[in-house]
Write a protein that holds these residues in place. Structure first.
Motif, PDB file in Angstrom:
ATOM      1  N   LEU A 158      -1.452   1.776   4.106  1.00 57.93           N
ATOM      2  CA  LEU A 158      -0.978   0.954   2.994  1.00 57.93           C
ATOM      3  C   LEU A 158       0.462   1.311   2.630  1.00 57.93           C
ATOM      4  O   LEU A 158       1.248   0.430   2.277  1.00 57.93           O
ATOM      5  CB  LEU A 158      -1.892   1.101   1.779  1.00 57.93           C
ATOM      6  CG  LEU A 158      -3.236   0.389   1.885  1.00 57.93           C
ATOM      7  CD1 LEU A 158      -4.153   0.802   0.758  1.00 57.93           C
ATOM      8  CD2 LEU A 158      -3.046  -1.109   1.912  1.00 57.93           C
ATOM      9  N   MET A 159       0.811   2.562   2.737  1.00 54.99           N
ATOM     10  CA  MET A 159       2.199   2.952   2.482  1.00 54.99           C
ATOM     11  C   MET A 159       3.117   2.361   3.546  1.00 54.99           C
ATOM     12  O   MET A 159       4.220   1.905   3.236  1.00 54.99           O
ATOM     13  CB  MET A 159       2.328   4.476   2.440  1.00 54.99           C
ATOM     14  CG  MET A 159       1.735   5.081   1.185  1.00 54.99           C
ATOM     15  SD  MET A 159       1.716   6.875   1.189  1.00 54.99           S
ATOM     16  CE  MET A 159       3.445   7.229   1.064  1.00 54.99           C
ATOM     17  N   ALA A 160       2.656   2.333   4.781  1.00 54.82           N
ATOM     18  CA  ALA A 160       3.461   1.735   5.851  1.00 54.82           C
ATOM     19  C   ALA A 160       3.594   0.230   5.655  1.00 54.82           C
ATOM     20  O   ALA A 160       4.627  -0.361   5.975  1.00 54.82           O
ATOM     21  CB  ALA A 160       2.826   2.037   7.206  1.00 54.82           C
ATOM     22  N   ILE A 161       2.563  -0.388   5.119  1.00 59.47           N
ATOM     23  CA  ILE A 161       2.562  -1.848   4.949  1.00 59.47           C
ATOM     24  C   ILE A 161       3.424  -2.274   3.761  1.00 59.47           C
ATOM     25  O   ILE A 161       4.205  -3.215   3.857  1.00 59.47           O
ATOM     26  CB  ILE A 161       1.117  -2.365   4.765  1.00 59.47           C
ATOM     27  CG1 ILE A 161       0.326  -2.162   6.046  1.00 59.47           C
ATOM     28  CG2 ILE A 161       1.109  -3.828   4.346  1.00 59.47           C
ATOM     29  CD1 ILE A 161      -1.181  -2.331   5.870  1.00 59.47           C
ATOM     30  N   PHE A 162       3.316  -1.582   2.629  1.00 60.68           N
ATOM     31  CA  PHE A 162       3.927  -2.052   1.391  1.00 60.68           C
ATOM     32  C   PHE A 162       5.172  -1.301   0.956  1.00 60.68           C
ATOM     33  O   PHE A 162       6.070  -1.904   0.378  1.00 60.68           O
ATOM     34  CB  PHE A 162       2.922  -2.005   0.233  1.00 60.68           C
ATOM     35  CG  PHE A 162       1.829  -3.028   0.356  1.00 60.68           C
ATOM     36  CD1 PHE A 162       2.097  -4.365   0.168  1.00 60.68           C
ATOM     37  CD2 PHE A 162       0.537  -2.652   0.661  1.00 60.68           C
ATOM     38  CE1 PHE A 162       1.097  -5.315   0.274  1.00 60.68           C
ATOM     39  CE2 PHE A 162      -0.472  -3.590   0.771  1.00 60.68           C
ATOM     40  CZ  PHE A 162      -0.187  -4.927   0.580  1.00 60.68           C
ATOM     41  N   GLU A 163       5.228   0.002   1.112  1.00 56.97           N
ATOM     42  CA  GLU A 163       6.307   0.764   0.517  1.00 56.97           C
ATOM     43  C   GLU A 163       7.576   0.714   1.344  1.00 56.97           C
ATOM     44  O   GLU A 163       7.552   0.659   2.564  1.00 56.97           O
ATOM     45  CB  GLU A 163       5.890   2.223   0.301  1.00 56.97           C
ATOM     46  CG  GLU A 163       4.901   2.362  -0.831  1.00 56.97           C
ATOM     47  CD  GLU A 163       4.767   3.778  -1.328  1.00 56.97           C
ATOM     48  OE1 GLU A 163       5.273   4.700  -0.701  1.00 56.97           O
ATOM     49  OE2 GLU A 163       4.153   3.937  -2.386  1.00 56.97           O
ATOM     50  N   THR A 164       8.689   0.751   0.637  1.00 59.05           N
ATOM     51  CA  THR A 164       9.999   0.842   1.286  1.00 59.05           C
ATOM     52  C   THR A 164      10.507   2.266   1.140  1.00 59.05           C
ATOM     53  O   THR A 164      10.032   3.025   0.293  1.00 59.05           O
ATOM     54  CB  THR A 164      11.006  -0.129   0.633  1.00 59.05           C
ATOM     55  OG1 THR A 164      11.143   0.200  -0.734  1.00 59.05           O
ATOM     56  CG2 THR A 164      10.546  -1.562   0.788  1.00 59.05           C
TER      57      THR A 164
END
Length: 169
Positions: A158-164
């Protein structure tokens, strides 16, 4: 994106879903679908003050959804076995703390949905002062397995998908 079509993909999807649900291509239904596709995003855009989330890695999202689907099916079978067997004496329902590093609100919402749709688990609280998730597990056998699963199989994708990279951590 424009003022009248803030989320064109959502507008198109709503119109197509409207036509599929009504199983028709009559001009009146096409017009109603188009109106729904334009009006719904306009009326709900204030509910998303950060804008529409961008999926940065769609392959990772598909992998996450496939893992979550398997986990939901496995949990359904496990919970069903416990309930149908009536073996409540050996049931170990407990709360555990899971430290989180993710800060993106869309990622947190997706994590909440993934956890709560898995039978036997409930996201009960997020302690903001130390960013720990309080998780209730219906039949807990290994707390470290749950922490590892949430950190590595849910939170990391989820961090790879959403966070910059420029978001505060």
């Amino acid at each position: 994106m424009s003022r009248w079509l803030p989320f064109p993909f959502v507008s198109l999807t709503l119109c197509i879903l409207w036509l599929l649900l009504n199983q028709t291509l009559y001009p009146g239904h096409i017009l109603l679908g188009a109106l729904l596709g334009v009006a719904a995003p306009l009326l709900t855009r204030r509910l998303m003050p950060l804008g529409f989330p961008r999926l940065r890695k769609p392959i990772v999202a598909l992998r996450l959804l496939s893992f979550a689907s398997v986990e939901v099916a496995r949990s359904c079978l496990t919970i069903s076995r416990v309930i149908l067997s009536g073996d409540y004496a050996n049931l170990k329902a407990q709360f555990i703390l899971v430290p989180l590093t993710m800060r993106d609100p869309y990622g947190m919402a997706a994590l909440s949905c993934l956890i709560n749709m898995t039978p036997g688990t409930v996201w009960t609280e997020l302690q903001n002062e130390n960013s720990e998730l309080v998780l209730h597990v219906f039949d807990l056998h290994d707390a470290e397995w749950w922490v590892d699963t949430i950190k590595n199989r849910y939170e990391a994708p989820l961090m790879a998908i959403f966070e910059t990279s420029n978001q505060s951590r």
